[in-house]
Enzyme design. Structure first.
Site, PDB file in Angstrom:
ATOM      1  N   ASP A 194       0.876  -1.172   0.000  1.00 31.33           N
ATOM      2  CA  ASP A 194       0.000   0.000   0.000  1.00 31.33           C
ATOM      3  C   ASP A 194       0.914   1.222   0.000  1.00 31.33           C
ATOM      4  OD1 ASP A 194      -1.611   2.106   0.441  1.00 31.33           O
ATOM      5  OD2 ASP A 194      -2.494   1.366   2.319  1.00 31.33           O
ATOM      6  N   LYS A 228      -3.305  12.228 -16.405  1.00 26.71           N
ATOM      7  CA  LYS A 228      -4.382  13.160 -16.130  1.00 26.71           C
ATOM      8  C   LYS A 228      -5.501  12.419 -15.402  1.00 26.71           C
ATOM      9  CE  LYS A 228      -7.866  13.348 -19.137  1.00 26.71           C
ATOM     10  NZ  LYS A 228      -8.555  12.134 -19.521  1.00 26.71           N
ATOM     11  N   HIS A 240      -1.605  11.642 -23.169  1.00 27.46           N
ATOM     12  CA  HIS A 240      -1.161  10.575 -24.084  1.00 27.46           C
ATOM     13  C   HIS A 240      -1.304  10.966 -25.549  1.00 27.46           C
ATOM     14  CE1 HIS A 240      -5.421   9.303 -24.279  1.00 27.46           C
ATOM     15  NE2 HIS A 240      -5.094   8.690 -25.395  1.00 27.46           N
ATOM     16  N   LYS A 264       1.173  10.341 -29.556  1.00 27.83           N
ATOM     17  CA  LYS A 264       0.697   9.782 -30.829  1.00 27.83           C
ATOM     18  C   LYS A 264       1.564  10.316 -31.965  1.00 27.83           C
ATOM     19  CE  LYS A 264      -4.096   9.437 -29.310  1.00 27.83           C
ATOM     20  NZ  LYS A 264      -4.780   8.187 -29.515  1.00 27.83           N
ATOM     21  N   GLU A 305     -15.789   9.699 -30.515  1.00 25.16           N
ATOM     22  CA  GLU A 305     -15.603   8.308 -30.080  1.00 25.16           C
ATOM     23  C   GLU A 305     -16.925   7.567 -30.192  1.00 25.16           C
ATOM     24  OE1 GLU A 305     -12.879   7.868 -26.489  1.00 25.16           O
ATOM     25  OE2 GLU A 305     -13.922   9.734 -26.101  1.00 25.16           O
ATOM     26  N   HIS A 318      -6.528  16.939 -24.098  1.00 23.49           N
ATOM     27  CA  HIS A 318      -6.168  16.502 -25.455  1.00 23.49           C
ATOM     28  C   HIS A 318      -6.486  17.565 -26.511  1.00 23.49           C
ATOM     29  CE1 HIS A 318      -5.781  12.877 -23.269  1.00 23.49           C
ATOM     30  NE2 HIS A 318      -7.015  12.448 -23.394  1.00 23.49           N
TER      31      HIS A 318
HETATM   32  C1  BG6 Z   1      -8.837   9.640 -22.199  1.00 28.08           C
HETATM   33  C2  BG6 Z   1     -10.232   9.957 -21.729  1.00 28.08           C
HETATM   34  O1  BG6 Z   1      -7.942  10.601 -21.720  1.00 28.08           O
HETATM   35  O2  BG6 Z   1      -8.807   9.633 -23.618  1.00 28.08           O
HETATM   36  C3  BG6 Z   1     -11.229   8.963 -22.292  1.00 28.08           C
HETATM   37  O3  BG6 Z   1     -10.270   9.934 -20.315  1.00 28.08           O
HETATM   38  C4  BG6 Z   1     -11.100   8.861 -23.789  1.00 28.08           C
HETATM   39  O4  BG6 Z   1     -12.556   9.309 -21.928  1.00 28.08           O
HETATM   40  C5  BG6 Z   1      -9.662   8.646 -24.203  1.00 28.08           C
HETATM   41  O5  BG6 Z   1     -11.901   7.772 -24.221  1.00 28.08           O
HETATM   42  C6  BG6 Z   1      -9.499   8.762 -25.712  1.00 28.08           C
HETATM   43  O6  BG6 Z   1      -8.208   8.376 -26.091  1.00 28.08           O
HETATM   44  P1  BG6 Z   1      -7.916   7.815 -27.558  1.00 28.08           P
HETATM   45  O7  BG6 Z   1      -6.429   7.642 -27.582  1.00 28.08           O
HETATM   46  O8  BG6 Z   1      -8.690   6.529 -27.689  1.00 28.08           O
HETATM   47  O9  BG6 Z   1      -8.403   8.863 -28.515  1.00 28.08           O
END
Ligand code: BG6
Length: 485
Positions: free
Chosen positions: A87, A141, A171, A175, A209, A233
């Site tokens: 923990d 995040k 992230h 890419k 999405e 993002h």
């Molecule tokens: C994440 C979000 O940061 O990014 C998610 O919390 C989202 O809700 C995701 O689905 C999308 O990432 P990607 O790489 O699939 O476009």
């Protein structure tokens, strides 16, 4: 030169992010010879497991992937692993990590855990003496839920780590095509002279999405699309499109330019709420041929959280004055797609006569990031053949067809985390988000959220599988534009 990390300590090692993204990324880095000699993989989570059991779980998870496992790489990878059940929010828990890190000078601590644990884990790592002057901390995040909470998290982290030791992940920056935006703008001469309000009419950024929120609602219901996607993002994409050329690719050169863009974003007012933004929430519908539940059914009760947001952002500086940036993101859309569209102004005068007026469309630079990667520029051409009463025109794309990059034996699309882990191992923070960047993004997003609550702007329903509420179309049409679908 920052020291190269000699170990990764992955907190939350039995979680979803670790299994789906981080373990495969580390394995692929090892396969490609990117993990330094002697680099240790210390995995930790609350579950009491032996290293053997964790190694076996990891082997099963990695062999289920389409790429399969290479025996020699796997043997090397498995040999690096130690699992510690602990923990880590307590000093005693953090102490138990020390034997696995014996002799390590620069551990990379990756917190793949709930953000509510960030501060406690950092505190216990410091108290237990796990952190060294060359240690680094990597965080996912969300960093806070608004400016005040992100400020608090950052301040607490700052008590344990210097800013140069903190690596905040978005992230999207890992890419390939997002990085390609930088190459496209600054490794070519012909875009830069056109990249301003004299030639560009407007910019559209869409992150759509097909997935719904599903079981993630306890987190999502508190955040919504504005805080989950737009604050990070989408604003990162906007910054890369809008920033001035940095002097070089040093972390602070790039991040300074992004911060300037964030500071130039015009603050939203109460009046802007209804005029320049739309919130939506999905109701039952059909996505990719399958019926989908509404958000409130998944959530189990009524909710005022948006799963869709569209808005117009304005950047108040010389380059972008008068150029609207339309941002749109939503769950349960008809397709998964991330696209940036740079739409140029129409020609000032057409010499082609009445018949061709209908044919004319402005040039567009379309940067597709997902699911397929492509960059295309639409150009007007003469439509082939004989015509009477003037030349007919047609718009054709000049395409880079990046899809071909991933064809052929051994070629694969990399996981964004591979790039980010490799950079964090080497201490390169260019693709990580600096404290002032996160806080400026929150400052602007807080303004949008405040404007919404002052104006009482509630999410409008939209059927799962549609492109959001009808207001999203009306929003862009109000400014004389249309979504490029
Ligand atoms: C994440 C979000 O940061 O990014 C998610 O919390 C989202 O809700 C995701 O689905 C999308 O990432 P990607 O790489 O699939 O476009």
């Amino acid at each position: 030169m920052p020291a190269t990390a000699d170990a990764i300590v992955l907190f939350g090692a039995t979680g979803d992010l670790a299994r789906r993204m981080l373990l495969p990324s580390l394995y692929f880095l090892d396969a490609d010879g990117f993990l330094p000699e002697g680099f240790r993989l210390v995995f930790t989570a609350r579950a009491e497991l032996s290293t053997e059991a964790f190694v076996e779980q990891t082997r099963q998870a990695l062999s289920a992937r389409p790429e399969g496992l290479d025996d020699a790489v796997w043997a090397r990878f498995a040999g690096r692993i130690t699992y510690v059940g602990a923990d880590a929010t307590t000093r005693e828990g953090a102490e138990t990590l020390k034997p696995a890190l014996d002799g390590c000078k620069a551990p990379l601590c990756f917190l793949a855990v709930s953000p509510s644990l960030f501060e406690k884990i950092c505190g216990s790592l410091a108290a237990a003496g796990v952190t060294t002057p060359d240690a680094r901390i990597v965080l996912e995040k969300p960093i806070g839920r608004d400016l005040a909470t992100s400020h608090h998290v950052n301040a607490t982290l700052g008590e344990v780590f210097a800013e140069e030791q903190i690596f905040r992940i978005d992230h999207y920056l890992g890419k390939e095509t997002v990085q390609n935006l930088i190459a496209l703008r600054f490794a070519n001469t012909f875009f830069e002279p056109l990249w301003n309000n004299l030639t560009i009419d407007h910019v559209q950024i869409t992150v759509a999405e097909t997935e719904g929120v599903g079981a993630r609602w306890p987190y999502y219901d508190e955040y919504g699309a504005l805080r989950d996607m737009l604050q990070n993002h989408m604003l990162q994409l906007l910054c890369l499109v809008a920033m001035e050329p940095p002097a070089d690719m040093e972390p602070d050169s790039v991040r300074n330019e992004k911060v300037k863009v964030l500071r130039s974003l015009r603050r939203f007012t109460r009046m802007d709420a209804a005029d320049k933004s739309v919130r939506g929430q999905y109701t039952p519908g059909v996505v990719s041929g399958k019926t989908a539940e509404g958000y409130e059914t998944e959530r189990g009760k009524k909710s005022g959280t948006e799963t869709f947001v569209a808005l117009r952002a304005d950047i108040d500086n010389w380059r972008w004055a008068g150029v609207p940036f339309f941002l749109r993101t939503g769950k349960r859309m008809p397709e998964k797609r991330t696209t940036v569209v740079i739409q140029f102004k129409p020609v000032p005068h057409s010499i082609f006569g009445q018949a061709s007026l209908m044919d004319m469309s402005p040039n567009r630079l379309v940067i597709d990031l997902q699911p397929d990667e492509d960059i295309s520029l639409t150009l007007m051409n003469k439509a082939p053949g004989l015509t009477q009463g003037g030349m007919r025109l047609q718009s054709l794309p000049l395409s880079l067809s990046l899809l071909k990059t991933y064809e052929g034996p051994g070629a694969r699309r990399r996981i964004a985390y591979e790039r980010l882990l490799l950079d964090a191992i080497h201490g390169d923070a260019t693709l990580f988000v600096r404290r002032d960047e996160v806080e400026e993004a929150w400052r602007w997003v807080d303004g949008v959220a405040d404007a919404w609550s002052e104006a009482g702007l509630h999410p409008r329903p939209y059927a799962a599988g549609s492109w959001g509420p009808s207001g999203a179309f009306a929003l862009i049409e109000r400014f004389g534009k249309a979504w490029s679908d």
